[in-house]
Design a protein around this motif. Structure first.
Motif, short mmCIF file in Angstrom:
data_model
loop_
_atom_site.label_atom_id
_atom_site.label_comp_id
_atom_site.label_asym_id
_atom_site.label_seq_id
_atom_site.Cartn_x
_atom_site.Cartn_y
_atom_site.Cartn_z
N ASP A 249 0.79 -0.81 -0.26
CA ASP A 249 0.01 0.56 -0.07
C ASP A 249 1.21 1.39 0.51
OD1 ASP A 249 -1.86 2.39 0.42
OD2 ASP A 249 -1.92 1.00 2.12
N SER A 250 0.09 1.76 -1.03
CA SER A 250 1.54 3.71 -0.92
C SER A 250 0.58 4.69 -0.28
CB SER A 250 1.83 3.42 -2.56
OG SER A 250 0.82 3.78 -3.35
N GLU A 251 -0.62 4.39 -0.30
CA GLU A 251 -1.55 5.63 0.84
C GLU A 251 -0.38 6.13 1.74
OE1 GLU A 251 -4.40 6.21 -1.36
OE2 GLU A 251 -4.28 4.90 -2.66
N SER A 252 0.29 5.30 2.08
CA SER A 252 0.85 6.02 4.08
C SER A 252 1.83 6.90 3.57
CB SER A 252 0.76 4.88 4.70
OG SER A 252 1.98 4.10 3.85
N LEU A 253 2.07 7.83 2.10
CA LEU A 253 3.63 7.89 1.73
C LEU A 253 2.94 9.64 2.12
CD1 LEU A 253 4.77 5.89 -0.31
CD2 LEU A 253 5.05 5.86 1.46
N LYS A 254 3.58 10.33 2.97
CA LYS A 254 3.03 11.51 3.33
C LYS A 254 3.84 12.35 2.57
CE LYS A 254 -0.62 10.30 5.43
NZ LYS A 254 -1.89 10.24 4.87
N TRP A 255 3.27 13.92 2.10
CA TRP A 255 4.95 15.09 1.53
C TRP A 255 5.62 15.40 2.45
CZ3 TRP A 255 4.60 17.19 -3.38
CH2 TRP A 255 5.47 17.96 -3.32
N PHE A 256 5.29 15.83 3.99
CA PHE A 256 5.70 16.65 5.13
C PHE A 256 5.95 15.51 5.60
CE2 PHE A 256 2.83 19.60 3.67
CZ PHE A 256 3.61 20.82 3.65
N ASP A 257 6.23 13.77 5.51
CA ASP A 257 7.49 13.51 5.78
C ASP A 257 8.62 13.65 5.94
OD1 ASP A 257 8.95 11.06 7.36
OD2 ASP A 257 7.28 9.25 7.01
N PRO A 258 9.63 14.46 6.98
CA PRO A 258 10.77 14.42 6.32
C PRO A 258 11.42 13.55 5.85
CG PRO A 258 10.86 15.50 8.42
CD PRO A 258 9.09 14.40 8.21
N GLY A 259 11.59 12.00 5.76
CA GLY A 259 12.19 11.47 6.18
C GLY A 259 12.45 10.98 4.82
N LEU A 260 11.64 11.37 3.75
CA LEU A 260 10.84 10.43 2.35
C LEU A 260 12.15 11.63 1.72
CD1 LEU A 260 7.01 9.49 2.99
CD2 LEU A 260 9.38 8.46 3.76
N TRP A 261 12.29 13.05 1.95
CA TRP A 261 12.88 13.58 0.82
C TRP A 261 14.65 13.73 1.05
CZ3 TRP A 261 10.37 15.94 -2.49
CH2 TRP A 261 8.94 16.15 -2.45
N GLN A 262 15.45 14.36 0.23
CA GLN A 262 17.14 14.86 0.40
C GLN A 262 17.08 15.72 -0.34
OE1 GLN A 262 18.27 10.48 -0.96
NE2 GLN A 262 17.57 10.96 -3.44
N ALA A 263 17.75 15.98 0.00
CA ALA A 263 18.18 17.39 -0.73
C ALA A 263 19.47 17.51 -1.20
CB ALA A 263 18.36 18.71 0.71
N ALA A 264 19.80 18.32 -2.04
CA ALA A 264 21.27 18.50 -2.01
C ALA A 264 21.02 20.36 -3.31
CB ALA A 264 21.82 17.97 -3.75
N ASP A 265 22.30 20.86 -3.13
CA ASP A 265 22.86 21.52 -3.90
C ASP A 265 22.77 22.64 -4.98
OD1 ASP A 265 22.84 24.61 -3.58
OD2 ASP A 265 24.69 24.68 -2.97
N THR A 266 22.33 21.15 -5.87
CA THR A 266 22.71 20.95 -7.53
C THR A 266 22.17 19.97 -7.68
OG1 THR A 266 24.45 20.43 -7.26
CG2 THR A 266 24.19 22.37 -7.22
N LEU A 267 21.86 19.97 -8.88
CA LEU A 267 21.80 18.09 -9.40
C LEU A 267 22.65 17.68 -9.69
CD1 LEU A 267 18.60 19.51 -12.87
CD2 LEU A 267 18.44 18.39 -10.79
N ASP A 268 23.45 17.54 -10.06
CA ASP A 268 24.97 17.40 -10.12
C ASP A 268 25.10 16.72 -7.96
OD1 ASP A 268 27.60 16.17 -11.15
OD2 ASP A 268 28.23 17.60 -9.88
N ASP A 269 25.02 17.46 -7.65
CA ASP A 269 25.56 16.46 -6.51
C ASP A 269 24.63 15.96 -6.12
OD1 ASP A 269 27.16 18.25 -5.75
OD2 ASP A 269 26.87 20.35 -4.22
#
Length: 493
Positions: free
Chosen positions: A105-125
């Motif tokens: 089930d993929s219904e439980s995947l939330k936009w505002f769950d910080p553990g489901l995102w990763q960040a970088a300064d650039t696309l290359d990074d």
């Protein structure tokens, strides 16, 4: 469920001019074994089952053989070039006797769950795995960030939040970037958009970037509680855990707070920290996040009167036990000393350090804004009180003290009593009755015929004889002494 990367050298600038790139980690790809309840991708002897009542969008990258497949009522498959399915293939290595496996089930995947995102300064990074660290609020896409969904993956995300809209700078889906509000709204209305995005809030595009060189606020504080509902905090061993603004949990490490002038440039300062400190091998295990925050200001620590912009630097390390946070505190102390040594060049006015070991310092390089504001409020309050008293006096509600002038000389047998200054009084609310507090008539003292009203002048002969009566004249305009030399019968020339 989702594997996270161990990143040792991390630096986060919450909002740069072009925004950060934040990528959604989970997917609904057919080849991802974590999407199946048995932990393996179905093979030729297995039955692949998709729950009938679940909406799903599935990306298929290669060819797969299955014994049987049950599809949902509402769903879609994205087939990569050459991908597909066939039934009844030959034996496959490691396939086994065949099982029934169900898509998770993929219904439980939330936009505002910080553990489901990763960040970088650039696309290359982002592609190289050079990821950034941030507090929980800023781990979720901010209003100036670029949102990336992997070009070769499908997804389904619940956007439910405390607001009606979720503003971001751009959204990239299946390799196509949407930076127009109208175009992305049209995509959300499509069949694919409805299967991939669901929930009470709508993701919207705001093309404007951050044009403030000192940085911009992330904008996710309104959803702080929603974000923290998805975070589980770990136990800590440090003496005095710290709670950074925008974070959901206490941490062991150090916080550096910077107050600045118009000459401060966040991007320049970020590069300075990286080139002078973070490249040192002693700080390889450090996680450092830097962002602009707005801290509430309170008059005398009680009355709120706005917010002040500050730069918050969160420094953590990988140490455990009694050593937890010690490396972070050492780096924070070096940043403090550097800021104090180059304050005028960097545009920094004040630096404050807090450490989980219990030590702290507050080094003001100028007059504290709270003191200035407190003084201004004090002057305004005093001015308001003076103005209020002036208005009350003008309207006659309050009477100011009056100093009695010396009385005229009285008759020898009637010595005058000394006058006392009157006290302020509220004339509008004064009891106009002549009755005293005990209910009886008020005692006005003895009557002085010289100063009484004409209507109260005695009708009996004068107490002092005719001489006094002839020398004093009582008229409506006052009391006059008669000059015997003057003859009132004379005619004016």
């Amino acid at each position: 469920m989702w594997e996270t990367l161990d990143v040792y050298f991390l630096l986060c600038l919450a909002v740069s001019t072009n925004g950060l790139y934040k990528q959604w980690i989970p997917d609904t790809n057919y080849e991802n074994k974590t999407n199946w309840d048995k932990g393996v991708v179905p093979c030729g002897r297995d039955k692949a089952v998709f729950p009938a009542q679940r909406k799903v969008s599935v990306y298929v990258e290669t060819v797969h053989s299955v014994q049987e497949m049950r599809l949902p009522v509402d769903g879609e498959f994205f087939l990569h070039s050459g991908a597909g399915f066939y039934v009844g293939g030959g034996p496959e290595p490691g396939c086994g006797a065949g099982v029934t496996t169900q898509f998770r089930d993929s219904e439980s995947l939330k936009w505002f769950d910080p553990g489901l995102w990763q960040a970088a300064d650039t696309l290359d990074d982002l592609e190289r795995g050079r990821l950034l660290f941030a507090v929980h609020e800023e781990s979720v896409p901010c209003q100036y960030d670029n949102v990336i969904f992997n070009a070769r993956s499908s997804f389904r995300v619940d956007t439910t939040s405390a607001t009606r809209t979720i503003p971001v700078k751009s959204v990239s889906v299946f390799g196509e970037t949407y930076d127009s509000k109208t175009e992305f709204s049209q995509y959300l209305g499509s069949r694919s958009g409805q299967l991939q995005f669901h929930g009470s809030s709508v993701v919207t595009i705001r093309k404007a970037g951050c044009d403030d060189v000192s940085g911009c606020d992330c904008g996710n504080s309104v959803n702080h509680d929603v974000i923290c509902n998805h975070v589980k905090c770990s136990p800590l061993t440090c003496r005095k855990p710290l709670r950074p603004m925008g974070h959901c949990c206490d941490v062991c490490g150090a916080l550096v707070t910077i107050r600045y002038t118009t000459g401060f440039n966040l991007q320049t300062y970020r590069q300075r920290l990286q080139n002078l400190f973070l490249i040192q091998s002693a700080y390889n295990s450090v996680q450092l996040g830097m962002s602009k925050v707005f801290r509430s200001k309170r008059l005398m620590g009680i009355v709120p009167f706005g917010a002040s912009a500050e730069i918050q630097i969160v420094i953590l390390d990988r140490e455990t036990g009694p050593q937890s946070g010690t490396v972070a505190e050492k780096l924070a102390q070096e940043l403090l000393e550097d800021a104090l040594s180059h304050d005028s060049d960097l545009g920094i006015t004040e630096v404050e350090l807090e450490a989980s070991s219990g030590s702290s310092s507050d080094n003001g390089l100028g007059v504290d804004a709270g003191v200035v504001v407190g003084a201004v409020f004090g002057v305004l309050i005093m001015g308001g009180l003076v103005s209020l008293v002036a208005v009350l006096v003008h309207k006659g509600i309050v009477q100011m003290p009056k100093i009695a002038m010396p009385s005229m000389p009285s008759m020898p047998s009637m010595p005058s009593m000394p006058s006392m200054p009157s006290m302020p009084s509220f004339s509008r609310f004064r009891n106009k009755s002549d009755n005293g507090d005990l209910g009886g008539p008020l005692d006005h003292g003895f009557e002085n015929p010289i100063f009484d009203k004409p209507t109260m002048f005695p009708t009996v002969p004068s107490l002092y004889g005719t001489e006094v009566d002839n020398s004093i004249s009582m008229t409506q305009s006052g009391v006059h002494y008669v000059n015997p030399v003057y003859d009132e019968n004379e005619t004016d020339i």
